[in-house]
Design a protein around this motif. Structure first.
Motif, PDB file in Angstrom:
ATOM      1  N   ALA A  15      16.079  -5.165  -6.776  1.00  0.00           N
ATOM      2  CA  ALA A  15      15.403  -6.465  -6.720  1.00  0.00           C
ATOM      3  C   ALA A  15      15.762  -7.205  -5.437  1.00  0.00           C
ATOM      4  O   ALA A  15      14.894  -7.823  -4.798  1.00  0.00           O
ATOM      5  N   THR A  16      17.019  -7.128  -5.035  1.00  0.00           N
ATOM      6  CA  THR A  16      17.450  -7.767  -3.795  1.00  0.00           C
ATOM      7  C   THR A  16      16.769  -7.130  -2.593  1.00  0.00           C
ATOM      8  O   THR A  16      16.307  -7.832  -1.680  1.00  0.00           O
ATOM      9  N   GLN A  17      16.677  -5.807  -2.584  1.00  0.00           N
ATOM     10  CA  GLN A  17      15.992  -5.114  -1.494  1.00  0.00           C
ATOM     11  C   GLN A  17      14.521  -5.529  -1.428  1.00  0.00           C
ATOM     12  O   GLN A  17      13.984  -5.756  -0.347  1.00  0.00           O
ATOM     13  N   PHE A  18      13.892  -5.617  -2.582  1.00  0.00           N
ATOM     14  CA  PHE A  18      12.492  -6.041  -2.629  1.00  0.00           C
ATOM     15  C   PHE A  18      12.358  -7.446  -2.037  1.00  0.00           C
ATOM     16  O   PHE A  18      11.476  -7.695  -1.213  1.00  0.00           O
ATOM     17  N   ILE A  76      11.693  -9.803 -13.284  1.00  0.00           N
ATOM     18  CA  ILE A  76      10.654  -8.809 -13.017  1.00  0.00           C
ATOM     19  C   ILE A  76       9.268  -9.451 -13.023  1.00  0.00           C
ATOM     20  O   ILE A  76       8.431  -9.152 -12.165  1.00  0.00           O
ATOM     21  N   ILE A  77       9.032 -10.354 -13.938  1.00  0.00           N
ATOM     22  CA  ILE A  77       7.737 -11.052 -13.965  1.00  0.00           C
ATOM     23  C   ILE A  77       7.541 -11.847 -12.674  1.00  0.00           C
ATOM     24  O   ILE A  77       6.450 -11.814 -12.077  1.00  0.00           O
ATOM     25  N   ASN A  78       8.573 -12.551 -12.223  1.00  0.00           N
ATOM     26  CA  ASN A  78       8.466 -13.310 -10.975  1.00  0.00           C
ATOM     27  C   ASN A  78       8.159 -12.391  -9.796  1.00  0.00           C
ATOM     28  O   ASN A  78       7.317 -12.713  -8.952  1.00  0.00           O
ATOM     29  N   LEU A  79       8.842 -11.254  -9.733  1.00  0.00           N
ATOM     30  CA  LEU A  79       8.617 -10.339  -8.617  1.00  0.00           C
ATOM     31  C   LEU A  79       7.226  -9.705  -8.676  1.00  0.00           C
ATOM     32  O   LEU A  79       6.616  -9.456  -7.634  1.00  0.00           O
ATOM     33  N   LYS A  93       5.515   1.197   0.331  1.00  0.00           N
ATOM     34  CA  LYS A  93       6.947   1.449   0.137  1.00  0.00           C
ATOM     35  C   LYS A  93       7.616   0.263  -0.561  1.00  0.00           C
ATOM     36  O   LYS A  93       8.424   0.449  -1.469  1.00  0.00           O
ATOM     37  N   THR A  94       7.277  -0.940  -0.164  1.00  0.00           N
ATOM     38  CA  THR A  94       7.848  -2.135  -0.784  1.00  0.00           C
ATOM     39  C   THR A  94       7.356  -2.282  -2.217  1.00  0.00           C
ATOM     40  O   THR A  94       8.136  -2.581  -3.123  1.00  0.00           O
ATOM     41  N   PHE A  95       6.073  -2.050  -2.439  1.00  0.00           N
ATOM     42  CA  PHE A  95       5.526  -2.142  -3.789  1.00  0.00           C
ATOM     43  C   PHE A  95       6.152  -1.090  -4.699  1.00  0.00           C
ATOM     44  O   PHE A  95       6.417  -1.344  -5.871  1.00  0.00           O
ATOM     45  N   ARG A  96       6.430   0.080  -4.154  1.00  0.00           N
ATOM     46  CA  ARG A  96       7.042   1.154  -4.932  1.00  0.00           C
ATOM     47  C   ARG A  96       8.425   0.741  -5.454  1.00  0.00           C
ATOM     48  O   ARG A  96       8.806   1.107  -6.568  1.00  0.00           O
ATOM     49  N   ILE A  97       9.172  -0.032  -4.668  1.00  0.00           N
ATOM     50  CA  ILE A  97      10.474  -0.536  -5.122  1.00  0.00           C
ATOM     51  C   ILE A  97      10.295  -1.347  -6.395  1.00  0.00           C
ATOM     52  O   ILE A  97      11.035  -1.190  -7.362  1.00  0.00           O
ATOM     53  N   LEU A  98       9.288  -2.208  -6.397  1.00  0.00           N
ATOM     54  CA  LEU A  98       9.024  -3.044  -7.565  1.00  0.00           C
ATOM     55  C   LEU A  98       8.604  -2.204  -8.770  1.00  0.00           C
ATOM     56  O   LEU A  98       9.059  -2.440  -9.890  1.00  0.00           O
ATOM     57  N   VAL A  99       7.764  -1.227  -8.555  1.00  0.00           N
ATOM     58  CA  VAL A  99       7.321  -0.356  -9.653  1.00  0.00           C
ATOM     59  C   VAL A  99       8.509   0.403 -10.239  1.00  0.00           C
ATOM     60  O   VAL A  99       8.655   0.509 -11.470  1.00  0.00           O
ATOM     61  N   GLN A 100       9.385   0.907  -9.388  1.00  0.00           N
ATOM     62  CA  GLN A 100      10.565   1.616  -9.870  1.00  0.00           C
ATOM     63  C   GLN A 100      11.498   0.681 -10.632  1.00  0.00           C
ATOM     64  O   GLN A 100      12.086   1.071 -11.649  1.00  0.00           O
ATOM     65  N   LEU A 101      11.622  -0.537 -10.166  1.00  0.00           N
ATOM     66  CA  LEU A 101      12.448  -1.540 -10.841  1.00  0.00           C
ATOM     67  C   LEU A 101      11.925  -1.808 -12.249  1.00  0.00           C
ATOM     68  O   LEU A 101      12.674  -1.761 -13.223  1.00  0.00           O
ATOM     69  N   GLU A 102      10.635  -2.028 -12.356  1.00  0.00           N
ATOM     70  CA  GLU A 102      10.035  -2.306 -13.666  1.00  0.00           C
ATOM     71  C   GLU A 102      10.127  -1.093 -14.579  1.00  0.00           C
ATOM     72  O   GLU A 102      10.431  -1.218 -15.768  1.00  0.00           O
TER      73      GLU A 102
END
Length: 115
Positions: A15-18, A76-79, A93-102
């Motif tokens: 989340a921090t990286q995102f 996660i909802i905020n992100l 690549k950035t969106f993929r970080i969020l998808v992996q997080l969720e």
């Protein structure tokens, strides 16, 4: 089986990286109302990460704690809202970080429910 005690801090790191990547994307783009909304949600996400860091420091970073569970969910909802607001400038690549997080959060919740 995923180790929740190890996974939750990793989720915080993702989340921090995102957030860092999104801040750079927003800084390089012209201001508009969508960016302002993204900045607000990003700031809220950063505040939640600070709360989660406090729970981690106290040894209370566990999804059995209702506060931690809710904070992760809201983070996660905020992100997701951030990604929606910057949909025209976010890279894969950035969106993929969020998808992996969720996905990882959902997996942890699913395994907890099945235990």
């Amino acid at each position: 089986m995923i180790d929740e005690a190890q996974t939750l801090p990793e989720l915080m790191l993702y989340a921090t990286q995102f957030c860092l990547k999104v801040e750079n994307l927003i800084a390089d783009s012209p201001p508009n109302p969508e960016r302002d909304e993204a900045r607000l949600k990003l700031s809220q996400g950063r505040n939640i990460l600070e709360l989660l860091q406090g729970s981690f420091n106290e040894g209370k970073l566990d999804l059995s704690n209702p506060t931690v569970h809710a904070e992760f969910r809201v983070l996660i909802i905020n992100l997701l809202w951030v990604a929606f607001r910057i949909r025209d400038i976010i890279d894969l690549k950035t969106f993929r970080i969020l998808v992996q997080l969720e996905a990882a959060f959902t997996l942890v919740l699913t395994q907890r429910a099945l235990s």
